[in-house]
Scaffold this motif. Structure first.
Motif, PDB file in Angstrom:
ATOM      1  N   PRO A 148       0.774  -1.697  -0.255  1.00  0.00           N
ATOM      2  CA  PRO A 148      -0.063  -0.090  -0.112  1.00  0.00           C
ATOM      3  C   PRO A 148       0.649   1.124  -0.189  1.00  0.00           C
ATOM      4  O   PRO A 148       0.069   2.273  -0.646  1.00  0.00           O
ATOM      5  CB  PRO A 148      -0.516   0.194   1.527  1.00  0.00           C
ATOM      6  N   SER A 149       2.104   1.456   0.050  1.00  0.00           N
ATOM      7  CA  SER A 149       2.451   2.135   0.056  1.00  0.00           C
ATOM      8  C   SER A 149       3.525   2.435  -1.493  1.00  0.00           C
ATOM      9  O   SER A 149       3.556   4.275  -0.680  1.00  0.00           O
ATOM     10  CB  SER A 149       4.303   1.969   0.720  1.00  0.00           C
ATOM     11  N   LYS A 150       3.689   2.395  -1.833  1.00  0.00           N
ATOM     12  CA  LYS A 150       3.246   2.026  -2.935  1.00  0.00           C
ATOM     13  C   LYS A 150       2.410   3.385  -3.980  1.00  0.00           C
ATOM     14  O   LYS A 150       1.243   2.984  -3.880  1.00  0.00           O
ATOM     15  CB  LYS A 150       3.982   1.522  -4.220  1.00  0.00           C
ATOM     16  N   GLN A 151       2.924   4.961  -4.369  1.00  0.00           N
ATOM     17  CA  GLN A 151       1.967   5.712  -4.504  1.00  0.00           C
ATOM     18  C   GLN A 151       2.120   5.597  -6.455  1.00  0.00           C
ATOM     19  O   GLN A 151       3.088   5.088  -7.129  1.00  0.00           O
ATOM     20  CB  GLN A 151       2.659   6.656  -3.901  1.00  0.00           C
ATOM     21  N   THR A 152       0.683   6.486  -7.036  1.00  0.00           N
ATOM     22  CA  THR A 152       1.082   6.044  -8.252  1.00  0.00           C
ATOM     23  C   THR A 152       0.232   7.600  -8.587  1.00  0.00           C
ATOM     24  O   THR A 152      -0.733   7.536  -8.634  1.00  0.00           O
ATOM     25  CB  THR A 152       0.013   4.923  -8.832  1.00  0.00           C
ATOM     26  N   ASP A 153       1.179   8.288  -9.387  1.00  0.00           N
ATOM     27  CA  ASP A 153       0.271   9.795  -9.782  1.00  0.00           C
ATOM     28  C   ASP A 153      -0.372  10.255 -10.505  1.00  0.00           C
ATOM     29  O   ASP A 153      -0.916  10.312 -11.343  1.00  0.00           O
ATOM     30  CB  ASP A 153       1.418  11.271  -9.675  1.00  0.00           C
ATOM     31  N   ILE A 154       0.280   8.915 -11.483  1.00  0.00           N
ATOM     32  CA  ILE A 154      -0.049   8.667 -12.857  1.00  0.00           C
ATOM     33  C   ILE A 154      -0.006   7.871 -13.834  1.00  0.00           C
ATOM     34  O   ILE A 154       1.050   6.226 -13.535  1.00  0.00           O
ATOM     35  CB  ILE A 154       0.441   9.455 -14.432  1.00  0.00           C
ATOM     36  N   LEU A 155      -1.262   6.635 -13.584  1.00  0.00           N
ATOM     37  CA  LEU A 155      -1.751   5.977 -14.191  1.00  0.00           C
ATOM     38  C   LEU A 155      -1.306   5.697 -15.498  1.00  0.00           C
ATOM     39  O   LEU A 155      -2.782   6.116 -16.114  1.00  0.00           O
ATOM     40  CB  LEU A 155      -2.656   5.163 -13.669  1.00  0.00           C
ATOM     41  N   LEU A 156      -0.598   4.803 -16.774  1.00  0.00           N
ATOM     42  CA  LEU A 156      -1.662   4.674 -18.033  1.00  0.00           C
ATOM     43  C   LEU A 156      -1.976   3.510 -17.937  1.00  0.00           C
ATOM     44  O   LEU A 156      -1.452   2.196 -17.437  1.00  0.00           O
ATOM     45  CB  LEU A 156      -0.012   4.103 -19.062  1.00  0.00           C
ATOM     46  N   LEU A 157      -2.847   2.483 -18.666  1.00  0.00           N
ATOM     47  CA  LEU A 157      -4.433   2.232 -18.936  1.00  0.00           C
ATOM     48  C   LEU A 157      -4.088   1.867 -20.050  1.00  0.00           C
ATOM     49  O   LEU A 157      -5.307   2.094 -20.732  1.00  0.00           O
ATOM     50  CB  LEU A 157      -5.624   2.376 -17.718  1.00  0.00           C
ATOM     51  N   ASP A 158      -4.613  -0.040 -20.478  1.00  0.00           N
ATOM     52  CA  ASP A 158      -4.833   0.037 -21.815  1.00  0.00           C
ATOM     53  C   ASP A 158      -6.503  -0.465 -21.123  1.00  0.00           C
ATOM     54  O   ASP A 158      -6.739  -0.765 -19.940  1.00  0.00           O
ATOM     55  CB  ASP A 158      -3.786  -1.698 -21.342  1.00  0.00           C
ATOM     56  N   ILE A 159      -6.629  -0.929 -22.181  1.00  0.00           N
ATOM     57  CA  ILE A 159      -8.459  -0.803 -22.470  1.00  0.00           C
ATOM     58  C   ILE A 159      -8.947  -2.438 -22.465  1.00  0.00           C
ATOM     59  O   ILE A 159      -9.336  -2.770 -21.466  1.00  0.00           O
ATOM     60  CB  ILE A 159      -9.155  -0.327 -23.389  1.00  0.00           C
ATOM     61  N   GLY A 160      -8.501  -3.326 -23.672  1.00  0.00           N
ATOM     62  CA  GLY A 160      -8.795  -4.543 -23.871  1.00  0.00           C
ATOM     63  C   GLY A 160      -7.205  -5.225 -22.899  1.00  0.00           C
ATOM     64  O   GLY A 160      -6.116  -6.092 -23.746  1.00  0.00           O
ATOM     65  N   LEU A 161      -7.920  -5.331 -21.845  1.00  0.00           N
ATOM     66  CA  LEU A 161      -6.778  -5.770 -20.835  1.00  0.00           C
ATOM     67  C   LEU A 161      -7.907  -8.006 -20.447  1.00  0.00           C
ATOM     68  O   LEU A 161      -8.771  -8.133 -20.450  1.00  0.00           O
ATOM     69  CB  LEU A 161      -6.954  -5.533 -19.543  1.00  0.00           C
ATOM     70  N   PRO A 162      -6.912  -8.566 -20.313  1.00  0.00           N
ATOM     71  CA  PRO A 162      -7.235 -10.021 -19.698  1.00  0.00           C
ATOM     72  C   PRO A 162      -8.132  -9.805 -18.008  1.00  0.00           C
ATOM     73  O   PRO A 162      -7.922  -8.894 -18.039  1.00  0.00           O
ATOM     74  CB  PRO A 162      -6.043 -11.049 -19.387  1.00  0.00           C
ATOM     75  N   GLY A 163      -9.251 -10.379 -17.799  1.00  0.00           N
ATOM     76  CA  GLY A 163     -10.158 -10.479 -17.344  1.00  0.00           C
ATOM     77  C   GLY A 163     -10.715  -8.762 -16.695  1.00  0.00           C
ATOM     78  O   GLY A 163     -11.495  -8.732 -18.203  1.00  0.00           O
ATOM     79  N   MET A 164     -10.450  -8.548 -16.412  1.00  0.00           N
ATOM     80  CA  MET A 164     -11.821  -7.102 -16.309  1.00  0.00           C
ATOM     81  C   MET A 164     -10.994  -5.835 -16.617  1.00  0.00           C
ATOM     82  O   MET A 164      -9.697  -5.707 -17.115  1.00  0.00           O
ATOM     83  CB  MET A 164     -11.290  -6.030 -15.281  1.00  0.00           C
ATOM     84  N   SER A 165     -12.123  -4.994 -17.898  1.00  0.00           N
ATOM     85  CA  SER A 165     -11.113  -4.635 -18.946  1.00  0.00           C
ATOM     86  C   SER A 165     -11.041  -2.948 -17.973  1.00  0.00           C
ATOM     87  O   SER A 165     -11.407  -2.186 -17.160  1.00  0.00           O
ATOM     88  CB  SER A 165     -12.647  -4.295 -19.985  1.00  0.00           C
ATOM     89  N   GLY A 166     -10.370  -2.329 -18.686  1.00  0.00           N
ATOM     90  CA  GLY A 166      -9.502  -1.211 -18.252  1.00  0.00           C
ATOM     91  C   GLY A 166     -10.657  -0.346 -18.194  1.00  0.00           C
ATOM     92  O   GLY A 166     -11.038   0.465 -17.093  1.00  0.00           O
ATOM     93  N   LEU A 167     -11.925  -0.379 -19.192  1.00  0.00           N
ATOM     94  CA  LEU A 167     -12.798   0.714 -19.185  1.00  0.00           C
ATOM     95  C   LEU A 167     -13.986   0.073 -17.599  1.00  0.00           C
ATOM     96  O   LEU A 167     -14.222   0.968 -16.971  1.00  0.00           O
ATOM     97  CB  LEU A 167     -13.890   0.567 -20.212  1.00  0.00           C
TER      98      LEU A 167
END
Length: 213
Positions: free
Chosen positions: A49-68
Motif C-alpha cells: 500500500p505504500s507504493k504511490q501512483t501519480d499517473i497510471l497508463l491504462l490499457d482497455i483490452g486487458l485479460p480479466g477486467m477491462s480498462g473501462l
C-alpha cells in the motif's frame, strides 16, 4: 526534485517493457507498479500500500477486467490519480466512455514513445492530452458526425458489408457474389482492419452512422 510516480497496466509485454523502459530514462519520473492486468495491479497495491501512483497508463483490452470497467474502481481506490488511457481502440463510443468514466487523457498506441512522455508531462502540469486521431473522433461526435471520415473500402468490401447489414450469412454472401466462403472471410478480415473494428456489429454501426466512404 520530487519525481512523478508512474504505474502501467498493459498486457502486451513488449509494449509494457518498451514504455516502462523509455519512461525510466527520464529523471523526473519514477516507475511504481507495472502489471499486465487490473487484478495483478490491485493485488500488488494491496500487498504494498505504500507504493504511490501519480499517473497510471491504462490499457482497455486487458485479460480479466477491462480498462473501462476498472476506471471507477481504480479512481475509488486512488482518488488523486490521473489515468491516461493507452489503447488501440479509437472508436468514438470507447473514447467517450473512458473520458466520462474519469480518464483525463487518451493516447493511441500508434503514438511514439516521445509522444507518450510528452502527454505525461502535460498531465503533470495540470492539462489533458489526446492523440490527434482521438481528438478527431471527439470533434466528430460534437459536430454530429459531420466530419468526413477517411475510411476507404474497396467496391467488393462495400458490397459485402452492405450484405452483412442486410443480415445475410457468409454462405449466402458467397453464393450471391459467386465467391468462396473463405474469400468472403478474407475480405471481411481486411475490412475490419481498415475500419479499426473487431466484429460485425461494430462495422455495421459505422456503416449506419455514415462513417464509411
Amino acid at each position: 526534485m520530487k519525481k512523478t510516480k508512474i504505474s502501467i497496466i498493459e498486457d502486451n509485454r513488449i509494449i509494457r517493457d518498451n514504455v516502462s523502459k523509455f519512461i525510466g530514462f527520464h529523471e523526473e519520473f519514477e516507475l511504481s507498479i507495472i502489471e499486465g492486468s487490473v487484478e495483478a495491479f490491485l493485488q500488488e497495491k494491496n500487498f504494498n500500500p505504500s507504493k504511490q501512483t501519480d499517473i497510471l497508463l491504462l490499457d482497455i483490452g486487458l485479460p480479466g477486467m477491462s480498462g473501462l470497467d476498472a476506471l471507477p474502481i481504480l479512481l475509488d481506490l486512488m482518488p488523486d490519480v490521473n489515468i491516461i488511457i493507452l489503447s488501440t481502440y479509437e472508436e468514438e463510443y470507447m473514447i467517450l466512455k473512458a473520458l466520462c468514466s474519469g480518464a483525463c487523457s487518451y493516447i493511441s498506441k500508434k503514438a511514439s514513445l516521445s509522444e507518450i512522455v510528452d502527454a505525461i508531462r502535460i498531465v503533470v502540469n495540470g492539462g489533458s492530452y489526446m492523440s490527434p486521431s482521438i481528438a478527431r473522433e471527439i470533434i466528430n461526435h460534437f459536430m454530429g458526425g459531420r466530419v468526413s471520415k477517411a475510411t476507404i473500402l474497396s467496391d467488393r468490401q462495400k458490397e459485402i458489408l452492405e450484405k452483412l447489414v442486410d443480415g445475410k450469412s457468409y454462405q449466402i454472401i458467397s453464393e450471391e457474389l459467386f465467391i468462396s466462403v473463405e474469400t468472403v472471410r478474407s475480405h471481411i478480415k481486411k475490412m475490419y482492419k481498415i475500419l479499426h473494428v473487431n466484429n460485425k456489429t461494430e462495422a455495421i454501426n459505422k456503416y449506419m452512422k455514415g462513417q464509411i466512404g
